[in-house]
Design a protein around this motif. Sequence first.
Motif, mmCIF file in Angstrom:
data_model
loop_
_atom_site.group_PDB
_atom_site.id
_atom_site.type_symbol
_atom_site.label_atom_id
_atom_site.label_comp_id
_atom_site.label_asym_id
_atom_site.label_seq_id
_atom_site.Cartn_x
_atom_site.Cartn_y
_atom_site.Cartn_z
ATOM 1 N N THR A 8 34.153 77.465 26.529
ATOM 2 C CA THR A 8 34.787 77.109 25.265
ATOM 3 C C THR A 8 33.743 76.720 24.219
ATOM 4 N N LEU A 9 32.742 75.960 24.645
ATOM 5 C CA LEU A 9 31.698 75.524 23.722
ATOM 6 C C LEU A 9 30.813 76.674 23.255
ATOM 7 N N LEU A 10 30.488 77.583 24.176
ATOM 8 C CA LEU A 10 29.491 78.603 23.872
ATOM 9 C C LEU A 10 30.061 79.904 23.320
ATOM 10 N N PHE A 11 31.114 80.413 23.930
ATOM 11 C CA PHE A 11 31.510 81.788 23.644
ATOM 12 C C PHE A 11 32.060 81.982 22.243
ATOM 13 N N ALA A 12 32.563 80.912 21.637
ATOM 14 C CA ALA A 12 33.098 81.055 20.282
ATOM 15 C C ALA A 12 32.011 80.970 19.213
ATOM 16 N N ARG A 13 30.779 80.637 19.612
ATOM 17 C CA ARG A 13 29.725 80.457 18.627
ATOM 18 C C ARG A 13 29.250 81.793 18.090
ATOM 19 N N SER A 14 28.928 81.800 16.818
ATOM 20 C CA SER A 14 28.374 83.002 16.206
ATOM 21 C C SER A 14 27.031 83.327 16.845
ATOM 22 N N ASN A 15 26.738 84.617 16.942
ATOM 23 C CA ASN A 15 25.448 85.028 17.495
ATOM 24 C C ASN A 15 24.508 85.559 16.432
ATOM 25 N N PHE A 16 25.030 85.864 15.254
ATOM 26 C CA PHE A 16 24.176 86.488 14.251
ATOM 27 C C PHE A 16 24.405 85.865 12.879
ATOM 28 N N GLY A 17 23.938 84.636 12.746
ATOM 29 C CA GLY A 17 23.914 84.009 11.447
ATOM 30 C C GLY A 17 22.668 84.442 10.692
ATOM 31 N N VAL A 18 22.423 83.807 9.567
ATOM 32 C CA VAL A 18 21.220 84.130 8.801
ATOM 33 C C VAL A 18 19.999 83.637 9.574
ATOM 34 N N LYS A 19 19.045 84.529 9.779
ATOM 35 C CA LYS A 19 17.843 84.179 10.540
ATOM 36 C C LYS A 19 16.685 83.984 9.559
ATOM 37 N N LEU A 20 16.243 82.758 9.424
ATOM 38 C CA LEU A 20 15.147 82.469 8.510
ATOM 39 C C LEU A 20 13.813 82.384 9.230
ATOM 40 N N GLY A 21 13.811 82.504 10.545
ATOM 41 C CA GLY A 21 12.592 82.395 11.320
ATOM 42 C C GLY A 21 12.899 81.741 12.647
ATOM 43 N N LEU A 22 11.839 81.383 13.362
ATOM 44 C CA LEU A 22 12.002 80.798 14.687
ATOM 45 C C LEU A 22 11.821 79.281 14.683
ATOM 46 N N GLU A 23 11.814 78.685 13.511
ATOM 47 C CA GLU A 23 11.529 77.256 13.428
ATOM 48 C C GLU A 23 12.522 76.422 14.238
ATOM 49 N N ARG A 24 13.809 76.781 14.174
ATOM 50 C CA ARG A 24 14.812 75.995 14.912
ATOM 51 C C ARG A 24 14.588 76.091 16.417
ATOM 52 N N MET A 25 14.295 77.294 16.896
ATOM 53 C CA MET A 25 14.036 77.454 18.327
ATOM 54 C C MET A 25 12.777 76.711 18.742
ATOM 55 N N GLU A 26 11.745 76.776 17.930
ATOM 56 C CA GLU A 26 10.504 76.076 18.252
ATOM 57 C C GLU A 26 10.726 74.571 18.294
ATOM 58 N N GLU A 27 11.519 74.055 17.354
ATOM 59 C CA GLU A 27 11.827 72.627 17.341
ATOM 60 C C GLU A 27 12.626 72.245 18.586
ATOM 61 N N ALA A 28 13.609 73.074 18.941
ATOM 62 C CA ALA A 28 14.423 72.792 20.120
ATOM 63 C C ALA A 28 13.582 72.820 21.391
ATOM 64 N N CYS A 29 12.696 73.800 21.496
ATOM 65 C CA CYS A 29 11.826 73.878 22.676
ATOM 66 C C CYS A 29 10.942 72.637 22.778
ATOM 67 N N ALA A 30 10.437 72.168 21.652
ATOM 68 C CA ALA A 30 9.595 70.969 21.662
ATOM 69 C C ALA A 30 10.387 69.751 22.147
ATOM 70 N N LEU A 31 11.629 69.630 21.702
ATOM 71 C CA LEU A 31 12.464 68.511 22.132
ATOM 72 C C LEU A 31 12.752 68.564 23.628
ATOM 73 N N LEU A 32 12.730 69.773 24.196
ATOM 74 C CA LEU A 32 12.961 69.962 25.632
ATOM 75 C C LEU A 32 11.672 69.890 26.446
ATOM 76 N N GLY A 33 10.545 69.635 25.776
ATOM 77 C CA GLY A 33 9.273 69.561 26.493
ATOM 78 C C GLY A 33 8.616 70.911 26.693
ATOM 79 N N ASN A 34 8.969 71.879 25.848
ATOM 80 C CA ASN A 34 8.405 73.239 25.902
ATOM 81 C C ASN A 34 8.475 73.868 27.293
ATOM 82 N N PRO A 35 9.685 74.017 27.823
ATOM 83 C CA PRO A 35 9.830 74.648 29.140
ATOM 84 C C PRO A 35 9.422 76.109 29.154
#
Length: 425
Positions: A8-35
């Motif tokens: 329910t949480l995941l499947f309804a989420r959009s997969n193709f919003g506006v992509k401005l770069g990888l900054e959000r993913m890089e920030e998220a990876c850093a918060l996770l300890g760069n797995p």
Amino acid sequence: MTFEELKTLLFARSNFGVKLGLERMEEACALLGNPERSAPVLHVAGTNGKGSTCAFAEASLRAAGLRTGLYTSPHLNHFCERIRLGGEAISEARACELLEEVRARVPWALGDPGLTFFEIVTLMAFVAFRGSVDVMVIEVGLGGRLDATNVVRPLACAVASLGLEHTQYLGPTLAHVAAEKAGIFKRGARAVSAGQPREAAVVLQKKADDLGVLLWRPGRDYQFESRDVRPFCYQGPRWAVRAGDLALKGHHQRTNAALASALLEAAAQAGLRVEPHHVEAGLRTARWPARLEQFGNVLVDGAHNPHAVKAVVRALPALLAGRQAHAVFGALQDKDAAAMLRALAPAVASFHYCAPDSPRAVMPDVLTSLQPGSAYPTVAAALGGGRRAAARNGVVLCLGSLYLAAEVRALLLGEVRATMPSERL
């Protein structure tokens, strides 16, 4: 969290919003300890064949005794297929734990706008692999340059066969597509490519040259036996691989097996513990569903663009052995159904049309206007029509969409049909 809550949480989420770069993913990876940096990475992009290349590579690495993490998309029968440890899909309970960790450590991930479905699942894969694997095999989702997976720092990367795809995102020409795929090249990481149209090959080579990356290409840097009547073999700069029969059917799988061999040889030169005899074992034992997968007299393939359909058509004579093929076909509106049907028409005796379970499905009556055939209200009915047409020494060929492949496999296996998220497949 239950698995139903995860969906329910995941499947309804959009997969193709506006992509401005990888900054959000890089920030998220850093918060996770760069797995994503916790183990060496093999990164694979491409239009067609990247999944098969990943399957060949991962099976070879397991044959070498390495603990593997494999991340691919989409899933066919179950969401958890996307994240595999040692060749096995993670459990629903583990998937829930992974999403809980992402939500706890990246609190804005599930917000609005937050991260897309694919970005969140990519983070889940990286967390799953952290501390559990010796090597990750990561398949690009779409494109390369801005793909969520492109936060990795690969040991080696590969570009499978390219064709026009997702032109609204990647650009209108092969040169545009190649430029996006070449975005996975990283300074200091080795790179290999399958054979490409000249327009694409030039772009890949220039990007590699600009980064100082040595790009291996077939014919120049590695060779392989492309003739179906001969056992498969690969010759690279230092390696010789003699696998004989490949586990995956079709002439095009020779290209994918060679690319996987080159990728693994490049990784070995960079220090990964894998040898040619491991690759031989992997090429003979890899499994990858919905790639000319056989169920009695039914073949199921996920081909969903003209380039892939042409590869299937080329593979058919050896598989049919004189029998007639009858196509069960369904496609989505953002795919070139007309070109797929033109490529398929000379190779099949009849068409049986249906709409895959997607709001973007092309209606069967539209397909009959492109190429004469029979329209059916459901995938099950179309499969039944194809089977009746093939009753006398024929073969049913199901293709045109990964959604269709998933539905047909579920019917043939007697399993509950997979729920698919809103991905551009």
